[in-house]
Design an enzyme around this catalytic site. Structure first.
Site, mmCIF file in Angstrom:
data_model
loop_
_atom_site.group_PDB
_atom_site.id
_atom_site.type_symbol
_atom_site.label_atom_id
_atom_site.label_comp_id
_atom_site.label_asym_id
_atom_site.label_seq_id
_atom_site.Cartn_x
_atom_site.Cartn_y
_atom_site.Cartn_z
ATOM 1 C CD GLU A 148 -8.357 -1.090 -7.492
ATOM 2 O OE1 GLU A 148 -8.155 -0.461 -6.053
ATOM 3 O OE2 GLU A 148 -9.023 -1.966 -8.059
ATOM 4 C CB CYS A 207 -3.442 -0.636 -1.204
ATOM 5 S SG CYS A 207 -3.761 -2.466 -1.300
#
Length: 511
Positions: free
Chosen positions: A268, A302
């Site tokens: 990720e 993110c």
């Protein structure tokens, strides 16, 4: 008198989490830590909170061995019973949600409501995993051979290594931990070196649940450490799956190390996320969405919106309204209930912010608002809007983990979709429109190439029920909901012959 925040009456609540001046940073059923002593600092004032002693590589080795032994116990427990343990972990977190949320705010720097929300996310994933523990499994498939059964069997991979980042020091571990546990795995966690107190506090909560149920503590072990421990995890063949959350640059290195040993990885990584606003968009939705997604967590998600791509007919209006909203954002101590915007996590991030603003100016950008460091203690910078840059300007294509929003102007749908997809990352994306044809083109094969594709909501704030993750340089991993549980298991295709004949597949005769 100690200068550590933990010893000040204002922060006495830290001791409710079992924290002290000096904390052990290793857990595998017992607590230890013989490595480097690191001090955790508060980003809002850069004052020291408390200290943690990290793991040595020999302690890492011992932790892996203890974890592997614990797996032999955990894997024999039926999945619904494992789900019951995860339910108890969720309940234990509920009891500590306020104080743990305050710790996240103090140590990471995000505002208090986001800190509490992050703990809630772990709790929600626990609830989800409890139900999942009675549902995971594979299909029974039609066999072409008489007297044969064809089915899928799913088994745990074994030891799941979890390396998490500073920006979500609780939730990302929770996504991985809850699902990995109900699937029958044990977990080894290395949190970010700059948020070690959160790692210790969460591990204490989980460890108490395991101890109460007379289960090995190494089912959920922890080794605080730096790159040495992370590298050891990436290269260790005993780590059956490595989940890594962090930058694309480090993730690439981790991924190559895991791949070199043909290990499993769940990456990720970064996101250079865009909101596209069309001429028919509801601007009353656009403005708060863009502000929340670009300013929330001080631009350190993110999924933060970094590019705002506006149709030329609404460009000036939207910029004016968002700039006005930026100036109304309440900046302050993150643990203050009225604060909407806190500090960056580190002094280095402040330097990255200043460098990005200067590069944007050099490449033709105009600072509409922000662009400066705020004169107050801590790592505070002004949330910033920059217009006038080309869609392919190098700085626009660079993910800088700070609150800078690049505003671009477009004319045609195809152009805007292309700009969304031209960056290397592919995490989150969103359009604002009322045109249903456009919505389905956006969701389709020629639309967004991201793992998260939204309509009329921001790029950030994903629910736990869907799979979370992205494409391209974002890493391709999926966590949390949907069928993400499959990442934590290995699949076997099983054929069982219950007849007295031996027919071969595809009608082959071998006589």
């Amino acid at each position: 008198m100690s200068t550590l925040l933990i010893n000040q009456p204002k922060y006495a609540w830290l001791k409710e989490l079992g924290l002290a001046e000096d904390n052990n940073g290793v857990y595998h059923g017992t607590w230890g830590g013989q490595g480097e002593v690191i001090t955790s600092y508060c980003p809002a004032n850069n004052e020291p909170i408390a200290r943690v002693r990290q793991a040595t590589l020999s302690e890492y080795e011992e932790t892996v061995q203890k974890s592997k032994e614990a797996w032999k116990v955990w894997a024999d427990i039926p999945a619904p019973k494992r789900g019951e343990i995860v339910r108890q972990i969720g309940d234990a977190l509920r009891k500590k949600i306020d104080v743990l949320g305050r710790l996240v705010s103090l140590e990471m720097g995000k505002i208090y409501v986001e800190g509490v929300g992050e703990v809630q996310e772990y709790i929600d994933v626990c609830d989800y995993a409890v139900g999942l523990s009675r549902m995971i499994g594979g299909p029974i498939l039609p066999s072409e051979r008489p007297g044969h059964a064809l089915l899928e069997q799913w088994n745990p991979v074994g030891l799941v290594g979890i390396i998490t980042a500073f920006n979500f020091p609780v939730a990302v571990y929770g996504w991985n931990n809850a699902l990995a546990l109900i699937c029958g795995n044990v977990c080894l966690w290395k949190g970010a070196p700059s948020t070690p107190l959160t790692s210790v506090a969460v591990t204490k909560i989980v460890a108490e649940v395991l101890e109460h149920n007379s289960l090995p503590g190494a089912i959920c072990s922890m080794t605080c450490g730096g790159a040495d421990v992370g590298t050891a995890m990436a290269k260790d063949e005993r780590v059956n799956l490595l989940s890594f959350t962090g930058s694309t640059q480090v993730g690439k290195s981790v991924g190559m190390m895991v791949q070199e040993r043909f290990g499993r990885q769940l990456l990720e990584l970064g996101g250079n996320n865009a909101i596209i606003v069309f001429e028919d968009a509801d601007l009353n939705l656009v403005v708060p969405s863009a502000v929340f997604a670009s300013v929330g967590t001080a631009g350190q998600r993110c999924t933060t919106t970094r590019r705002l791509i506006l149709h030329e007919s609404v460009h000036d209006t939207v910029v004016e309204r968002i700039a006005k909203a930026y100036k109304q954002v309440r900046i302050g101590d993150p643990w203050d209930a009225t604060t909407m915007y806190g500090p960056l996590h580190t002094k280095q991030a402040v330097e990255q912010y200043l460098a990005a603003v200067e590069k944007a100016k050099e490449q033709g950008g105009t600072v509409v608002c922000g662009g400066k460091v705020i004169d107050r203690p801590g790592n505070y910078v002004e949330p910033t809007i920059i217009t006038g840059l080309a869609h392919d300007a190098p700085i626009v294509h660079t993910e800088t983990f700070v609150p800078i929003l690049y505003v671009l102007k477009f004319k045609e749908e195809e152009e805007a979709f292309g700009w969304n997809n031209e960056v290397k990352q592919g995490l989150s994306s969103s359009i604002f429109t009322k045109d249903m044809g456009r919505v389905f083109r956006w969701l389709g094969p020629k639309g967004s190439d991201c793992g998260i594709v939204n309509v009329n909501i921001p790029t950030s704030g994903a629910e736990i029920g869907g799979a979370f993750g992205g494409e391209k340089h974002t890493g391709g991993g999926r966590e949390s909901g949907s069928d993400s549980w499959k990442q934590y298991m290995r699949r076997s295709t099983c054929t069982i012959n219950y007849s007295k004949e031996l027919p071969l597949a595809q009608g082959i005769k071998f006589e």
